[in-house]
Motif scaffolding. Structure first.
Motif, PDB file in Angstrom:
ATOM      1  N   VAL A 175      17.123  41.537 130.110  1.00  0.00           N
ATOM      2  CA  VAL A 175      18.405  41.984 130.218  1.00  0.00           C
ATOM      3  C   VAL A 175      19.316  41.340 131.017  1.00  0.00           C
ATOM      4  CG1 VAL A 175      17.440  43.619 131.948  1.00  0.00           C
ATOM      5  CG2 VAL A 175      18.605  44.716 130.369  1.00  0.00           C
ATOM      6  N   GLU A 176      18.481  40.683 131.764  1.00  0.00           N
ATOM      7  CA  GLU A 176      20.387  39.691 131.730  1.00  0.00           C
ATOM      8  C   GLU A 176      20.433  38.734 131.613  1.00  0.00           C
ATOM      9  OE1 GLU A 176      17.446  38.267 134.906  1.00  0.00           O
ATOM     10  OE2 GLU A 176      17.190  39.848 136.146  1.00  0.00           O
ATOM     11  N   SER A 216      21.036  54.809 135.537  1.00  0.00           N
ATOM     12  CA  SER A 216      22.048  54.389 134.446  1.00  0.00           C
ATOM     13  C   SER A 216      22.505  52.718 134.034  1.00  0.00           C
ATOM     14  CB  SER A 216      23.325  54.386 135.364  1.00  0.00           C
ATOM     15  OG  SER A 216      23.555  54.018 136.816  1.00  0.00           O
ATOM     16  N   GLU A 217      21.422  51.971 134.263  1.00  0.00           N
ATOM     17  CA  GLU A 217      21.469  50.207 133.754  1.00  0.00           C
ATOM     18  C   GLU A 217      19.483  50.439 133.104  1.00  0.00           C
ATOM     19  OE1 GLU A 217      21.767  48.005 137.231  1.00  0.00           O
ATOM     20  OE2 GLU A 217      23.596  48.661 137.533  1.00  0.00           O
ATOM     21  N   TYR A 218      18.944  51.231 133.305  1.00  0.00           N
ATOM     22  CA  TYR A 218      17.324  50.953 132.830  1.00  0.00           C
ATOM     23  C   TYR A 218      17.365  52.152 132.362  1.00  0.00           C
ATOM     24  CZ  TYR A 218      18.963  47.093 135.979  1.00  0.00           C
ATOM     25  OH  TYR A 218      19.451  45.852 136.224  1.00  0.00           O
ATOM     26  N   GLY A 219      17.169  51.593 130.591  1.00  0.00           N
ATOM     27  CA  GLY A 219      17.090  53.127 129.958  1.00  0.00           C
ATOM     28  C   GLY A 219      15.477  53.050 129.898  1.00  0.00           C
ATOM     29  N   HIS A 224      25.070  46.161 129.467  1.00  0.00           N
ATOM     30  CA  HIS A 224      24.780  46.220 130.813  1.00  0.00           C
ATOM     31  C   HIS A 224      25.983  47.246 131.584  1.00  0.00           C
ATOM     32  CE1 HIS A 224      22.833  46.293 134.712  1.00  0.00           C
ATOM     33  NE2 HIS A 224      22.343  46.888 134.121  1.00  0.00           N
ATOM     34  N   PRO A 225      25.638  47.788 132.496  1.00  0.00           N
ATOM     35  CA  PRO A 225      27.169  48.042 132.702  1.00  0.00           C
ATOM     36  C   PRO A 225      28.223  47.122 133.980  1.00  0.00           C
ATOM     37  CG  PRO A 225      25.284  50.507 133.054  1.00  0.00           C
ATOM     38  CD  PRO A 225      24.940  49.365 132.355  1.00  0.00           C
ATOM     39  N   ARG A 226      27.076  46.383 134.018  1.00  0.00           N
ATOM     40  CA  ARG A 226      27.568  45.363 134.655  1.00  0.00           C
ATOM     41  C   ARG A 226      28.082  43.774 134.151  1.00  0.00           C
ATOM     42  NH1 ARG A 226      23.299  44.485 139.231  1.00  0.00           N
ATOM     43  NH2 ARG A 226      22.615  45.788 138.395  1.00  0.00           N
ATOM     44  N   TRP A 227      27.388  43.845 132.545  1.00  0.00           N
ATOM     45  CA  TRP A 227      28.102  42.771 132.039  1.00  0.00           C
ATOM     46  C   TRP A 227      27.533  43.084 130.736  1.00  0.00           C
ATOM     47  CZ3 TRP A 227      23.631  42.938 135.418  1.00  0.00           C
ATOM     48  CH2 TRP A 227      22.103  42.870 135.123  1.00  0.00           C
ATOM     49  N   LYS A 287      23.290  56.852 123.823  1.00  0.00           N
ATOM     50  CA  LYS A 287      22.649  57.785 125.112  1.00  0.00           C
ATOM     51  C   LYS A 287      21.587  56.993 125.089  1.00  0.00           C
ATOM     52  CE  LYS A 287      22.159  62.557 125.171  1.00  0.00           C
ATOM     53  NZ  LYS A 287      22.066  63.896 124.700  1.00  0.00           N
ATOM     54  N   ASN A 288      20.380  56.358 123.904  1.00  0.00           N
ATOM     55  CA  ASN A 288      19.011  56.343 124.215  1.00  0.00           C
ATOM     56  C   ASN A 288      18.528  55.058 124.422  1.00  0.00           C
ATOM     57  OD1 ASN A 288      17.530  59.668 124.054  1.00  0.00           O
ATOM     58  ND2 ASN A 288      19.102  59.413 122.129  1.00  0.00           N
ATOM     59  N   PHE A 289      19.743  54.725 125.430  1.00  0.00           N
ATOM     60  CA  PHE A 289      19.368  53.096 125.508  1.00  0.00           C
ATOM     61  C   PHE A 289      17.985  52.328 126.697  1.00  0.00           C
ATOM     62  CE2 PHE A 289      21.170  55.340 129.699  1.00  0.00           C
ATOM     63  CZ  PHE A 289      21.051  54.361 130.641  1.00  0.00           C
TER      64      PHE A 289
END
Length: 301
Positions: free
Chosen positions: A121-122, A243-246, A257-260, A299-301
């Motif tokens: 995810v990074e 909010s970052e890891y569904g 991802h919200p930050r990248w 929505k289903n991330f």
């Protein structure tokens, strides 16, 4: 029952083990060995894209927070982990709940070689030549009941051997989960080896999950408990950063991802100046797309 899924990109059956080490050696080895393997159109190019990372890269660059948050912490701290004896408790909605020893499990499994892409995810990635068996075969030992809809996995909790668990970085023990159809998909395996060798402790010994179309944090390591349930598990990273890891965590270049951004990735081992490569939907494993037909993947991330 195994070998439900044929990896068209695996050359291991026709090439010696050393050929894994270098893509160029794979092609050279085929020519020299005269193994009689005919490559279909596009196969050589696809295999080029799946050049496995080296043993050192795979075993020396990891996320396994139970041993620390640095990428080299696992290889530096995992040697103190005891992996024998090892049992996996399978409980919940199954006909035969109980503690299954690692040795008894392995005696009943058909171990295969699977060369899979691994996407973190990074936004870094590797290609790993796993050895393992299909999760469906392990679940079959316990007899899933029809009402089971999800599978929850739990990592070993042993702070005296896993120093990262002494810190409240996450809510220990580490929990992950899959939908039942995801768990039963032939791409989903329990890995017990890499490059034909027992899987190292820093990579999740003695047994870990590998779900190649999902971000790496879904592939939980050093599993001691598997619970079949009718409720969606509350997973560790979803609890830590909802909010970052569904829960689904499918590799998806269209959902950042919200930050990248997730539209490209850095291949580990590519060198300081190597170009980033495009992220593939479902990490390139399009055969799982039907599992999510009709779902809102944002929505289903």
């Amino acid at each position: 029952m195994a070998r439900r899924w044929k990896n068209d990109l695996t050359l291991a059956d026709a090439t010696p083990e050393w050929a894994y080490i270098n893509r160029r050696q794979i092609i050279a080895g085929l020519g020299a060995a005269g193994a009689g393997l005919s490559l279909r159109p596009g196969m050589a190019q696809a295999q080029e894209e799946l050049e496995p990372n080296t043993w050192e890269e795979i075993t020396g660059y990891n996320n396994f927070y139970e041993f620390g948050t640095g990428k080299t912490d696992p290889v530096e701290n995992a040697d103190q982990l005891t992996i024998s004896p090892w049992t996996v408790e399978i409980d919940g909605m199954v006909d035969k709940p109980g503690d299954y020893s690692f040795e008894d499990i392995m005696a009943q499994m058909d171990v295969e070689e699977r060369i899979y892409r691994l996407r973190c995810v990074e936004a870094w990635s590797m290609v790993v030549p796993w050895n393992g068996f299909e999760l469906a075969d392990l679940l079959a030992l316990a007899g899933p009941k029809p009402e089971a809809k999800f599978v929850e996995f739990q990592t070993l909790l042993r702070p005296e051997e896993m120093p990262g668990q002494e810190f409240p970085i996450l809510d220990w023990p580490y929990i992950e989960g899959l939908r039942m159809d995801e768990a039963m998909h032939p791409l989903t395996i329990m890995a017990t080896g890499i490059y034909g060798k027992p899987i190292p402790k820093q990579n999740g010994a003695p047994m870990r999950l590998v779900v190649p179309w999902k971000y790496g944090f879904k592939s939980i390591k050093s599993i001691v408990r598997i619970t079949l349930t009718d409720r969606q598990p509350i997973t560790t990273w979803a609890k830590s950063g909802p909010s970052e890891y569904g829960f689904y965590a499918n590799v998806n270049p269209n959902v950042d991802h919200p930050r990248w951004s997730q539209d490209s990735e850095r291949r580990v081992g590519g060198g300081l100046f190597s170009r980033r490569i495009d992220t593939m939907m479902f990490n390139g494993y399009d055969e799982v797309a039907s599992l999510y037909e009709g779902m809102d993947l944002e929505k289903n991330f």
